[in-house]
Design a protein around this motif. Structure first.
Motif, PDB file in Angstrom:
ATOM      1  N   ALA A   7      -6.248  -6.978   7.542  1.00 59.21           N
ATOM      2  CA  ALA A   7      -4.973  -6.323   7.264  1.00 59.21           C
ATOM      3  C   ALA A   7      -5.113  -5.241   6.197  1.00 59.21           C
ATOM      4  N   ALA A   8      -6.057  -5.429   5.261  1.00 63.93           N
ATOM      5  CA  ALA A   8      -6.219  -4.485   4.157  1.00 63.93           C
ATOM      6  C   ALA A   8      -7.051  -3.266   4.514  1.00 63.93           C
ATOM      7  N   LEU A   9      -7.948  -3.391   5.474  1.00 67.87           N
ATOM      8  CA  LEU A   9      -8.934  -2.339   5.738  1.00 67.87           C
ATOM      9  C   LEU A   9      -8.338  -0.948   5.957  1.00 67.87           C
ATOM     10  N   PRO A  10      -7.223  -0.801   6.673  1.00 64.24           N
ATOM     11  CA  PRO A  10      -6.706   0.563   6.873  1.00 64.24           C
ATOM     12  C   PRO A  10      -6.277   1.260   5.589  1.00 64.24           C
ATOM     13  N   TYR A  11      -6.101   0.521   4.505  1.00 58.21           N
ATOM     14  CA  TYR A  11      -5.545   1.094   3.282  1.00 58.21           C
ATOM     15  C   TYR A  11      -6.587   1.316   2.189  1.00 58.21           C
ATOM     16  N   PHE A  12      -7.832   0.901   2.431  1.00 56.24           N
ATOM     17  CA  PHE A  12      -8.914   1.220   1.504  1.00 56.24           C
ATOM     18  C   PHE A  12      -9.316   2.686   1.679  1.00 56.24           C
TER      19      PHE A  12
ATOM     20  N   GLU B  44     -11.834   5.893   2.351  1.00 54.32           N
ATOM     21  CA  GLU B  44     -12.880   6.029   3.361  1.00 54.32           C
ATOM     22  C   GLU B  44     -14.215   5.528   2.841  1.00 54.32           C
ATOM     23  N   ARG B  45     -14.446   5.697   1.551  1.00 49.93           N
ATOM     24  CA  ARG B  45     -15.661   5.175   0.930  1.00 49.93           C
ATOM     25  C   ARG B  45     -15.289   4.538  -0.398  1.00 49.93           C
ATOM     26  N   GLY B  46     -15.791   3.325  -0.619  1.00 51.33           N
ATOM     27  CA  GLY B  46     -15.551   2.661  -1.886  1.00 51.33           C
ATOM     28  C   GLY B  46     -14.564   1.517  -1.766  1.00 51.33           C
ATOM     29  N   GLY B  47     -14.386   0.819  -2.867  1.00 49.08           N
ATOM     30  CA  GLY B  47     -13.474  -0.309  -2.919  1.00 49.08           C
ATOM     31  C   GLY B  47     -14.216  -1.627  -3.068  1.00 49.08           C
ATOM     32  N   SER B  48     -13.458  -2.678  -3.358  1.00 49.00           N
ATOM     33  CA  SER B  48     -14.049  -3.986  -3.604  1.00 49.00           C
ATOM     34  C   SER B  48     -13.150  -5.092  -3.076  1.00 49.00           C
ATOM     35  N   VAL B  49     -13.777  -6.109  -2.495  1.00 51.89           N
ATOM     36  CA  VAL B  49     -13.098  -7.334  -2.075  1.00 51.89           C
ATOM     37  C   VAL B  49     -13.774  -8.490  -2.802  1.00 51.89           C
ATOM     38  N   VAL B  50     -12.977  -9.349  -3.407  1.00 52.57           N
ATOM     39  CA  VAL B  50     -13.505 -10.548  -4.071  1.00 52.57           C
ATOM     40  C   VAL B  50     -12.709 -11.751  -3.587  1.00 52.57           C
ATOM     41  N   ALA B  51     -13.413 -12.770  -3.122  1.00 50.79           N
ATOM     42  CA  ALA B  51     -12.777 -14.010  -2.691  1.00 50.79           C
ATOM     43  C   ALA B  51     -13.148 -15.129  -3.651  1.00 50.79           C
ATOM     44  N   VAL B  52     -12.169 -15.955  -3.992  1.00 50.22           N
ATOM     45  CA  VAL B  52     -12.450 -17.117  -4.831  1.00 50.22           C
ATOM     46  C   VAL B  52     -12.867 -18.269  -3.925  1.00 50.22           C
ATOM     47  N   SER B  53     -14.133 -18.640  -4.034  1.00 50.60           N
ATOM     48  CA  SER B  53     -14.684 -19.749  -3.273  1.00 50.60           C
ATOM     49  C   SER B  53     -14.675 -20.993  -4.160  1.00 50.60           C
TER      50      SER B  53
ATOM     51  N   ALA C 288       0.832  -1.207   0.000  1.00 48.28           N
ATOM     52  CA  ALA C 288       0.000   0.000   0.000  1.00 48.28           C
ATOM     53  C   ALA C 288       0.863   1.253   0.000  1.00 48.28           C
ATOM     54  N   GLY C 289       2.000   1.183   0.692  1.00 46.25           N
ATOM     55  CA  GLY C 289       2.903   2.321   0.690  1.00 46.25           C
ATOM     56  C   GLY C 289       3.476   2.598  -0.686  1.00 46.25           C
ATOM     57  N   SER C 290       3.760   1.532  -1.420  1.00 42.71           N
ATOM     58  CA  SER C 290       4.321   1.687  -2.762  1.00 42.71           C
ATOM     59  C   SER C 290       3.290   2.156  -3.777  1.00 42.71           C
ATOM     60  N   HIS C 291       2.038   1.732  -3.589  1.00 48.12           N
ATOM     61  CA  HIS C 291       1.026   1.957  -4.611  1.00 48.12           C
ATOM     62  C   HIS C 291      -0.103   2.876  -4.180  1.00 48.12           C
TER      63      HIS C 291
ATOM     64  N   GLY D 197      -2.228   2.967  -1.440  1.00 49.65           N
ATOM     65  CA  GLY D 197      -3.465   2.435  -0.889  1.00 49.65           C
ATOM     66  C   GLY D 197      -3.955   1.231  -1.670  1.00 49.65           C
ATOM     67  N   ILE D 198      -5.232   0.866  -1.425  1.00 47.23           N
ATOM     68  CA  ILE D 198      -5.837  -0.312  -2.049  1.00 47.23           C
ATOM     69  C   ILE D 198      -7.228   0.059  -2.547  1.00 47.23           C
ATOM     70  N   ASP D 199      -7.509  -0.259  -3.796  1.00 50.37           N
ATOM     71  CA  ASP D 199      -8.865  -0.124  -4.339  1.00 50.37           C
ATOM     72  C   ASP D 199      -9.592  -1.461  -4.371  1.00 50.37           C
ATOM     73  N   ALA D 200      -8.829  -2.551  -4.592  1.00 47.66           N
ATOM     74  CA  ALA D 200      -9.444  -3.872  -4.694  1.00 47.66           C
ATOM     75  C   ALA D 200      -8.524  -4.912  -4.070  1.00 47.66           C
ATOM     76  N   LEU D 201      -9.138  -5.873  -3.381  1.00 44.82           N
ATOM     77  CA  LEU D 201      -8.433  -7.011  -2.807  1.00 44.82           C
ATOM     78  C   LEU D 201      -9.053  -8.277  -3.376  1.00 44.82           C
ATOM     79  N   VAL D 202      -8.222  -9.133  -3.964  1.00 43.29           N
ATOM     80  CA  VAL D 202      -8.687 -10.409  -4.505  1.00 43.29           C
ATOM     81  C   VAL D 202      -7.985 -11.527  -3.744  1.00 43.29           C
ATOM     82  N   PHE D 203      -8.781 -12.377  -3.106  1.00 42.20           N
ATOM     83  CA  PHE D 203      -8.242 -13.462  -2.298  1.00 42.20           C
ATOM     84  C   PHE D 203      -8.391 -14.766  -3.055  1.00 42.20           C
ATOM     85  N   THR D 204      -7.270 -15.335  -3.504  1.00 42.63           N
ATOM     86  CA  THR D 204      -7.299 -16.588  -4.252  1.00 42.63           C
ATOM     87  C   THR D 204      -6.546 -17.708  -3.547  1.00 42.63           C
TER      88      THR D 204
END
Length: 252
Positions: A121-126, A128-137, A75-78, A80-87
């Protein structure tokens, strides 16, 4: 808001690697996180391209401290975070009557608790409003299979965790969803391609649409859920399974 910065956990192989490749091709700053440091280096080499913003980091979804370090660095390099994909995931077939406690615990620790840890772990870097989390089930989260009960239960747990996160994070307009593929040829499943595995587990045959799920199918669904086109979708599990879990197909 377009995806400017995406994190892909389990991003050094299989679905995760192709997901990272897609977002890089769209110009997103991409951070891949994987437990296998050698695979991380290989993925970094494979994904490196002129002008690409890529961070490739080794961290274990079972270790919150290593995750915290990786998310802070990426997050420091980029920015913050707009999207998190958990695979990330493990598949250890065994009959429920025979599975060891160690394998049962590992399955849940990676597939379900790992997702929970990554979102925390990701929440502090999203934003304040917006963003997406997708998990591969998995389709196993809807239709369990003999010889694969712990995996199926862990994927059902993953889906309920995602649904609960979607409710709790809705005030921030942070959307949380799952995609649930049927059997797909990846490093996780290819060792079972030859037939029956331990515990009587056998990968699913082709679903009603007549072909196996592909990595591209999952990447497209994931990208859609991360986009503004899915801005009113949260708490959903989208079956990407060719109709496998829809019901009993017509007789051939």
């Amino acid at each position: 808001m377009s995806v400017k910065s995406v994190f892909v956990v389990g991003g050094a192989s299989g679905i995760g690697l192709e997901t990272a490749r897609h977002f890089l091709s769209q110009g997103a700053a991409t951070t891949i996180i994987d437990v296998n440091a050698e695979r991380v280096r290989d993925a970094e080499s494979a994904l490196s391209q002129k002008g690409a913003r890529l961070a490739a980091l080794a961290a274990d979804v079972r270790d919150r401290q290593s995750l915290d370090r990786a998310f802070a660095q990426g997050a420091g390099s980029h920015g913050g975070i707009d999207a998190l994909v958990f695979t990330a995931g493990v598949l250890l077939p065994a009959r429920l009557a025979d599975i060891t406690e160690a394998d049962y615990d590992l399955t849940f620790d990676v597939n379900a608790r790992g997702f929970w840890r990554c979102v925390q772990a990701a929440l502090p870097y999203f934003p304040e409003r917006g963003g997406s989390v997708v998990a591969v089930s998995s389709s196993s989260g809807h239709r369990p299979k003999a010889g694969n009960g712990a995996y199926a239960a862990s994927k059902t747990a993953l889906q309920f965790l995602a649904q609960t996160f979607s409710l709790e994070l809705a005030p921030r307009q942070l959307r949380v969803n799952c995609v649930a593929p049927s059997t797909i040829r990846t490093p996780l499943t290819e060792k079972f391609a030859g037939g029956q595995a331990e515990g009587g587990f056998t990968p699913s045959a082709a679903p009603p649409l007549g072909r196996l799920c592909t990595t591209a199918d999952i990447v497209k669904a994931t990208a859609f859920l991360c986009s503004e086109e899915a801005s009113f979708i949260t708490g959903a599990t989208i079956a990407v399974d060719g109709g496998l879990t829809a019901g009993i197909p017509l007789a051939s």
